[in-house]
Design a protein around this motif. Structure first.
Motif, PDB file in Angstrom:
ATOM      1  N   PRO A 199      42.488  26.679  -2.485  1.00 19.91           N
ATOM      2  CA  PRO A 199      43.208  25.490  -3.051  1.00 19.91           C
ATOM      3  C   PRO A 199      44.291  25.252  -2.215  1.00 19.91           C
ATOM      4  O   PRO A 199      44.957  25.829  -1.461  1.00 19.91           O
ATOM      5  N   PHE A 200      44.630  23.804  -2.296  1.00 15.35           N
ATOM      6  CA  PHE A 200      45.760  23.407  -1.513  1.00 15.35           C
ATOM      7  C   PHE A 200      46.687  22.566  -2.358  1.00 15.35           C
ATOM      8  O   PHE A 200      46.235  21.537  -2.819  1.00 15.35           O
ATOM      9  N   THR A 201      47.847  23.152  -2.726  1.00 12.26           N
ATOM     10  CA  THR A 201      48.740  22.497  -3.602  1.00 12.26           C
ATOM     11  C   THR A 201      50.155  22.881  -3.319  1.00 12.26           C
ATOM     12  O   THR A 201      50.538  23.593  -2.376  1.00 12.26           O
ATOM     13  N   ASN A 222      41.168  13.467   8.278  1.00 11.74           N
ATOM     14  CA  ASN A 222      40.842  14.506   7.388  1.00 11.74           C
ATOM     15  C   ASN A 222      41.402  15.045   6.121  1.00 11.74           C
ATOM     16  O   ASN A 222      40.877  14.910   5.290  1.00 11.74           O
ATOM     17  N   GLU A 223      42.974  14.791   6.223  1.00 11.82           N
ATOM     18  CA  GLU A 223      43.591  14.505   4.891  1.00 11.82           C
ATOM     19  C   GLU A 223      43.153  13.500   3.915  1.00 11.82           C
ATOM     20  O   GLU A 223      43.170  13.617   2.621  1.00 11.82           O
ATOM     21  N   THR A 224      43.208  12.183   4.469  1.00 14.00           N
ATOM     22  CA  THR A 224      42.563  11.233   3.772  1.00 14.00           C
ATOM     23  C   THR A 224      41.283  11.270   2.835  1.00 14.00           C
ATOM     24  O   THR A 224      41.133  11.106   1.874  1.00 14.00           O
ATOM     25  N   TYR A 245      49.738   9.748   8.037  1.00 12.56           N
ATOM     26  CA  TYR A 245      49.505   9.459   9.306  1.00 12.56           C
ATOM     27  C   TYR A 245      49.121  10.790  10.244  1.00 12.56           C
ATOM     28  O   TYR A 245      48.502  10.631  11.306  1.00 12.56           O
ATOM     29  N   ASN A 246      49.674  11.989  10.118  1.00 16.33           N
ATOM     30  CA  ASN A 246      49.362  13.032  10.659  1.00 16.33           C
ATOM     31  C   ASN A 246      48.127  13.570  10.502  1.00 16.33           C
ATOM     32  O   ASN A 246      47.307  14.148  11.687  1.00 16.33           O
ATOM     33  N   TYR A 247      47.266  13.668   9.589  1.00 18.97           N
ATOM     34  CA  TYR A 247      45.712  13.692   9.471  1.00 18.97           C
ATOM     35  C   TYR A 247      45.177  12.442   8.933  1.00 18.97           C
ATOM     36  O   TYR A 247      44.849  12.525   7.870  1.00 18.97           O
ATOM     37  N   PRO A 248      45.015  11.403   9.762  1.00 18.51           N
ATOM     38  CA  PRO A 248      44.697  10.225   9.164  1.00 18.51           C
ATOM     39  C   PRO A 248      43.084  10.110   8.734  1.00 18.51           C
ATOM     40  O   PRO A 248      42.664   9.430   7.847  1.00 18.51           O
ATOM     41  N   GLN A 262      54.840  17.983  13.095  1.00 19.44           N
ATOM     42  CA  GLN A 262      54.500  16.869  11.898  1.00 19.44           C
ATOM     43  C   GLN A 262      53.303  17.281  11.306  1.00 19.44           C
ATOM     44  O   GLN A 262      52.378  16.623  10.996  1.00 19.44           O
ATOM     45  N   ARG A 263      53.436  18.520  10.386  1.00 22.52           N
ATOM     46  CA  ARG A 263      52.504  18.927   9.292  1.00 22.52           C
ATOM     47  C   ARG A 263      53.375  19.148   8.110  1.00 22.52           C
ATOM     48  O   ARG A 263      54.341  19.911   8.359  1.00 22.52           O
ATOM     49  N   CYS A 264      52.796  18.946   6.866  1.00 27.07           N
ATOM     50  CA  CYS A 264      53.420  19.208   5.889  1.00 27.07           C
ATOM     51  C   CYS A 264      53.468  20.779   5.661  1.00 27.07           C
ATOM     52  O   CYS A 264      54.373  21.289   5.084  1.00 27.07           O
ATOM     53  N   THR A 265      52.474  21.360   6.105  1.00 29.46           N
ATOM     54  CA  THR A 265      52.349  23.011   6.274  1.00 29.46           C
ATOM     55  C   THR A 265      53.297  23.590   7.343  1.00 29.46           C
ATOM     56  O   THR A 265      53.251  24.882   7.227  1.00 29.46           O
ATOM     57  N   ALA A 266      53.838  22.924   8.232  1.00 25.13           N
ATOM     58  CA  ALA A 266      54.682  23.520   8.918  1.00 25.13           C
ATOM     59  C   ALA A 266      55.629  24.283   8.804  1.00 25.13           C
ATOM     60  O   ALA A 266      56.209  24.071   7.685  1.00 25.13           O
ATOM     61  N   ASP A 321      35.490  17.104  13.411  1.00 20.92           N
ATOM     62  CA  ASP A 321      34.528  17.962  12.825  1.00 20.92           C
ATOM     63  C   ASP A 321      34.902  18.667  11.507  1.00 20.92           C
ATOM     64  O   ASP A 321      33.796  18.900  10.671  1.00 20.92           O
ATOM     65  N   ARG A 322      35.994  19.131  11.299  1.00 20.10           N
ATOM     66  CA  ARG A 322      36.423  19.517  10.056  1.00 20.10           C
ATOM     67  C   ARG A 322      36.098  18.466   8.862  1.00 20.10           C
ATOM     68  O   ARG A 322      35.778  18.929   7.934  1.00 20.10           O
ATOM     69  N   THR A 323      36.330  17.262   9.319  1.00 23.54           N
ATOM     70  CA  THR A 323      36.048  16.198   8.151  1.00 23.54           C
ATOM     71  C   THR A 323      34.610  16.085   7.792  1.00 23.54           C
ATOM     72  O   THR A 323      34.121  16.062   6.685  1.00 23.54           O
ATOM     73  N   CYS A 360      52.030  29.270   8.163  1.00 20.78           N
ATOM     74  CA  CYS A 360      51.402  28.568   6.881  1.00 20.78           C
ATOM     75  C   CYS A 360      50.339  27.543   7.428  1.00 20.78           C
ATOM     76  O   CYS A 360      50.409  26.983   8.647  1.00 20.78           O
ATOM     77  N   GLN A 361      49.335  27.293   6.726  1.00 16.80           N
ATOM     78  CA  GLN A 361      48.391  26.064   6.943  1.00 16.80           C
ATOM     79  C   GLN A 361      47.544  25.837   5.772  1.00 16.80           C
ATOM     80  O   GLN A 361      47.930  26.498   4.693  1.00 16.80           O
ATOM     81  N   ARG A 362      46.991  24.697   5.891  1.00 18.83           N
ATOM     82  CA  ARG A 362      46.162  24.396   4.668  1.00 18.83           C
ATOM     83  C   ARG A 362      44.634  24.794   4.641  1.00 18.83           C
ATOM     84  O   ARG A 362      44.315  25.231   3.684  1.00 18.83           O
ATOM     85  N   GLY A 363      43.892  25.001   5.574  1.00 18.41           N
ATOM     86  CA  GLY A 363      42.635  25.522   5.525  1.00 18.41           C
ATOM     87  C   GLY A 363      42.309  26.959   5.354  1.00 18.41           C
ATOM     88  O   GLY A 363      43.490  27.655   5.259  1.00 18.41           O
TER      89      GLY A 363
HETATM   90  O1  G3H Z   1      50.475  17.900   6.858  1.00 20.02           O
HETATM   91  C1  G3H Z   1      49.878  18.672   5.981  1.00 20.02           C
HETATM   92  C2  G3H Z   1      48.613  19.034   6.309  1.00 20.02           C
HETATM   93  O2  G3H Z   1      47.738  19.503   5.266  1.00 20.02           O
HETATM   94  C3  G3H Z   1      48.552  20.270   7.337  1.00 20.02           C
HETATM   95  O3  G3H Z   1      47.217  20.785   7.473  1.00 20.02           O
HETATM   96  O4  G3H Z   1      47.666  23.144   7.994  1.00 20.02           O
HETATM   97  O5  G3H Z   1      45.381  22.138   8.554  1.00 20.02           O
HETATM   98  O6  G3H Z   1      47.422  21.688   9.814  1.00 20.02           O
HETATM   99  P1  G3H Z   1      47.063  21.974   8.702  1.00 20.02           P
END
Ligand code: G3H
Length: 489
Positions: free
Chosen positions: A457-459, A165-167, A160-163, A291-295, A113-115, A449-452
């Motif tokens: 901005p996400f960087t 939405n992030e892609t 692979y963790n957001y195949p 398994q999130r870059c923002t973890a 849904d986010r995508t 921490c989170q992306r949304g």
């Molecule tokens: O793996 C990195 C993602 O950008 C994490 O996104 O903070 O929405 O889970 P999220």
């Protein structure tokens, strides 16, 4: 069992006749979490990569192709057609998100849904960007009609963790700005793209979007070596990004849009609301098994509250329940990467051999493709877990006496994505924020921490990112400002 033997090149859904690669699922309907064969995907090579590259290059045709020269309203129509068709695939895509990467049902639905929302928001911002940049402006007697234009051919590689939405946060802005794309999904999360292939095919002119499968070195490397890629758009690890970048014969011409690694810390000040900090740190460190870059990947707890924090945090971790993604009572799910439990175990062994302890009772229990989250304390800089981005269920904790200690560590770190700060006293927090924003790109107050939301901005700084994502910024990352000048006569 799904044979995903169809791929998309030059507007044609092609049937693959070559070797197929088995795709295993980490989840199971039995008690034992043995990998089960989920489907097969084509194992493509250089010749296929070259065909896709040729299709994307011809469709772009040095900026003279149908897509880069198409009117903004018409490009938007193509994108609207795509998203309308995409919405009809929700059930199937969500199912594959669960099976292929072990994401919970709720999070898989959220990802889909986010995508969809991301695509609609991108269309709206694109219209706005076009309106704003389409205006005439005048300086020193020169009139300028400023616009934004595409850059060329994009190689897009998602994680692979957001195949999905992030892609798509790379793919969608790249496409809507008029670039053409070769897209290779991540190793885990390939099958879920199959329901979308027809939507891609029927929504965009031929060659604008090409979808390939295979290993990076066999598919992405030859594309980069050709020198015909204008943007490398990748979310993954720095090692792959650097390797691919280095293969381009003319790196100066290559634009990078990269979302890479992070080691986001949480800093828990003496006056923090401990209930809140513990809850946020549980979600921050362990949602989707970390398994999130923002973890949150390391916790700095003030020494005056460390005993209390550690006891309560460790107990909360042990309350987490492991199981299948469709079971709503579950918060820990199987790990898609079969090597991950052994890697996490290595980090635990290394830390415990250097003086740390696993402070939660269940920490490190391994069963097949799962390892129960381990909370490690006290951590020091000799340990691998202090330096490596674990991207999995292990939580390292350090104490600090003086706030300058975590700040110095952040300044020395190779990463600079985000930080979480827990505390109440505004007089302490306010000056800290001024320092923290120069070390990372997002400071989260009393939250993990989170992306949304995707409009923000996400960087990251240093090795964490190149270029900025978010709906607003990504449109700029995938385009260039040009203008038509005329003088007053
Ligand atoms: O793996 C990195 C993602 O950008 C994490 O996104 O903070 O929405 O889970 P999220």
């Amino acid at each position: 069992l799904l044979a995903q033997d169809t791929y998309l090149v030059n507007g044609e859904l092609k049937k693959w006749a070559g070797q197929m690669t088995p795709v295993y699922s980490t989840i199971s309907s039995t008690e034992k979490y043995e990998p089960t064969l989920l489907g097969t995907i084509p194992f493509m090579g250089e010749a296929d990569a070259m065909e896709a590259l040729e299709a994307a290059s011809s469709a772009y045709n040095n900026g003279q192709g149908l897509w880069p020269t198409m009117k903004v309203v018409d490009r938007i129509k193509c994108m609207e057609k795509f998203v309308a068709q995409m919405k009809t695939t929700r059930t199937e895509v969500v199912k594959f998100l669960m099976w292929e990467i072990g994401k919970s049902l709720g999070d898989s639905e959220k990802e889909f849904d986010r995508t969809v929302e991301y695509i609609y928001d991108t269309i709206e911002h694109y219209k706005q960007l076009d309106r704003n940049s389409g205006h005439f402006t005048k300086s020193q007697g020169v009139n300028a009609m400023i616009r934004r234009g595409p850059l060329g051919v994009v190689l897009c590689l998602g994680p692979y963790n957001y195949p999905l939405n992030e892609t798509f946060s790379l793919l969608i802005p790249a496409l809507i700005m008029g670039n053409t794309v070769i897209f290779k999904p991540a190793k885990h999360g390939v099958l879920l793209i199959s329901p979308l292939l027809e939507a891609f095919r029927s929504s965009f002119p031929k060659g604008v979007i090409n979808v390939l499968y295979g290993r990076g070195r066999e598919v992405a490397s030859p594309i980069m070596k050709s020198g015909k890629v204008d943007i490398l758009a990748l979310i993954g690890n720095s090692k792959s990004a650097i390797a691919l970048q280095d293969q381009h014969p003319n790196k100066n011409r290559l634009r990078l849009v990269l979302g890479l690694e992070a080691k986001n810390p949480a800093i828990i000040l003496p006056d923090a609301d401990l209930d809140l900090a513990i809850q946020e740190c549980i979600t921050g460190t362990l949602s989707f098994n970390g398994q999130r870059c923002t973890a949150l990947k390391v916790l700095y707890v003030h020494e005056s509250i460390a005993a209390e924090f550690n006891k309560r945090f460790a107990a909360k971790v042990d309350e987490l329940v492991f199981g299948n993604p469709w079971d709503k009572s579950v918060s820990l799910t199987p790990l898609p990467e079969k090597e991950k439990p052994a890697y996490i175990q290595e980090l635990i062994d290394d830390a415990t051999s250097k003086g740390a302890k696993v402070i939660n009772a269940k920490g490190g229990e391994i069963s097949d493709n799962f390892i129960f989250p381990a909370v490690l304390f006290p951590i020091n800089k000799e340990m691998r877990v202090y330096h490596e981005e674990q991207f999995g269920p292990v939580v390292p904790i350090l104490t600090f006496k003086d706030i300058q200690e975590p700040l110095n560590d952040m300044a020395e770190s190779n990463y600079g994505q985000q930080v979480s700060l827990f505390g109440k006293d505004i007089k302490t927090i306010a000056p800290l924020i001024d320092t923290l924003v120069n070390l990372v790109c997002r400071v989260n107050l009393n939250s993990s921490c989170q992306r949304g939301p995707d409009l923000y901005p996400f960087t990251g700084r240093k090795d964490s990112a190149v270029g900025t994502l978010s709906i607003f910024d990504a449109l700029r990352s995938f385009s260039i400002r040009t203008f038509v000048a005329s003088k007053d006569n």
